[in-house]
Structures are given as C-alpha cells and as structure tokens.
Enzyme design. Sequence first.
Site, mmCIF file in Angstrom:
data_model
loop_
_atom_site.group_PDB
_atom_site.id
_atom_site.type_symbol
_atom_site.label_atom_id
_atom_site.label_comp_id
_atom_site.label_asym_id
_atom_site.label_seq_id
_atom_site.Cartn_x
_atom_site.Cartn_y
_atom_site.Cartn_z
ATOM 1 N NE ARG A 28 82.941 62.077 65.693
ATOM 2 C CZ ARG A 28 84.170 62.538 65.485
ATOM 3 N NH1 ARG A 28 85.160 62.100 66.228
ATOM 4 N NH2 ARG A 28 84.404 63.422 64.542
ATOM 5 C CE LYS A 45 83.995 58.051 75.502
ATOM 6 N NZ LYS A 45 84.237 57.643 74.100
ATOM 7 N NE ARG A 93 92.572 60.879 71.132
ATOM 8 C CZ ARG A 93 91.372 60.652 70.612
ATOM 9 N NH1 ARG A 93 90.482 61.629 70.563
ATOM 10 N NH2 ARG A 93 91.059 59.464 70.143
#
Length: 333
Positions: A128, A193, A329
């Site tokens: 992205r 992640k 975040r």
Amino acid sequence: MVECDTELPEIQGQLIRMLAHGAVISGADLAYALGISRTAIWKRLRQLTAMGIRVVAVRGRGYRLAEPLELLDQTVITAGLPQAISARLDAFHFPFAVDSTNAMLMRLPLATRPRICLAELQWAGRGRRGRVWHTPVGAQIPLSMSYAFAALPADFPALGLAVGVMVAKALTRLGIEGIGIKWPNDLVWQERKLGGVLIEMRGEACGPCEVVVGVGINVNLPERSAARIDQPWTDLTHIAGSARPHRNQLAQALIVALVEGLDQFAAEGLAPFLPAFQTFDALVGRCVQVEQGGQWHPGIALGINERGGLLVRDSEGIRTYWSGEVSVREMST
C-alpha cells in the site's frame, strides 16, 4: 527482502529448483543439466549466496544448500484444488521470478474468469502507498488473483477489508490461531505483521471492471531478509513451528478462499463479512494514532461502520476514516 532488484535469469531459477531438496549435486551434473560450463555454475552459485541463499561446497562431491527450500509446485497446487474452483479459473501463471505478481496480471488483457499468479521471488512487489514488498525465495506466499466484476460494487472501497477476512479465515481453518486484521490492510499476530493485502483496479467505474487482489503472507523469513523490515513482524514458522501448513497447502487454501469470497462480495457486498471482521479486528478498543494530511490524530478505535470506515473516538467526538487516506499506528497507552 532479497539483495536483488533486477530480473532473475530463468537458468538461476532452474539451479535453485535442482538444489532445493538439499542433496549434494556435483558441479559437472549441474553444468550438464543446465547446458552451461562449470565456471558459469560457480558464478551462479555465488549469485545465490549474494541473494541470501547459502550454498555449501562439499569437497570432492559438489554443492548443496545449507538448508533445503520448500518451493511451490504448480502441479501439486492445482491437483489439490476442488474441481468447482479449478473450473472457474482462466489461467494459472507461475513464473519463478517476477517484478510483481500484481503487475504481471495487470499487464495481461482483461479476462472474464479469475486468473492466478504465484512466484517464488518478487523484486518489485508493491504494498500500500507504493511501498516495496520484496519476496525472498521460499520464504513467503506472493499470490495475486484477477477477478472481473460486471459492474463496480458499491462497497468496492472496502474490498480490502473483505479480502482480509477471507485470508484470516483461511489461515484459521489451517490451524493458525490468533490472526488479526489491522485496518485497513494488514494481517497481524500478537501485534506483529504477518502479511498484507493490495487491491488494484482497471476498467470502467460505471461498467465492467477487473480487480487484481494481491496477498502476501510471511511463511519462513530468513533473518537476513527480516532485518530490513521496518516494523515488528512474524511468520508462520514462528507462530506454528513444524505444525505450520506447507506452502503449497497454503496457496491452495488462499485460492479457494479468494474465489469463493470474491463471488460472495460480488453478490452481497461487504455485509456478510462484517461479523467475521469484528472477531478479527486487531484495533477495536485500542489507543491509535491516525495520520491524515501529514497530521497525527490520537483516539480510541471503535471498529468499522457498515461501509468499512474506521471509527475513532477523539476529544471532539467520533470520526470516520476511510481506507486509502490514512495510516494507522498503535500508540502506547
């Protein structure tokens, strides 16, 4: 995150496939099989080392990889697909190396049936906001699928969230517990992640269009590659150890999940995916910071609305943020 930013010659891919199982093969046998000199083999092996693939020279015998590679196998993947899914597919593209699986499908003519692209190595994969997503050999699943819509769905901006649910459910069915979706497009495990989703579109906004759905999953990242990742990360090997699904099994599960899920999204939109998203939501109830226009806005994530917008309560009330405009975040509480 390999040290490679140009196309990998096909002969290099053949060499990797020959050595992948970890057995010792003589330089003479490698040279004969590939139709090149032993000096050329030695140079190719040095290039593998520069890419992070450790090659061991066994004196008087030949060469082997320091660790075997679990490579994808198109024959195994396609043979394991349900007949109903196989019948839906237009084509299965499986280059050993490619700039980007998404980009490869975007370069092809439009198709009315889904196409698949898988690769062992990407040197210019995209995340992205134009972020580069490199794929080391044997370490991830870089899978892209093109899918044609008769008309752009009203919920199209939320397609990435729906795909996140498709992937999270597929991983859960394979025994990977604790998967989360971090709005708008990250797959996480314990705040690290694990993978991501990228959606690209071409065609008419008011007519037939095609989307290319890119999914990247970390399977067994080598430490050298992982050192270049700029955020906390994990992979399926860290999560499940020897019990993790094989890469071919994972690829099969993702293909099935995407074909079935995109069919459902085309017919029903985001609504049927909302209950599952709530169970996978990694941000709800957490303190977050939302970046918009270069400014960071703190608040408490409240989940998403029926159109996929992120709801955040701040000092002025409840705000709605939309995918494609912001980054999220988590901040310390």
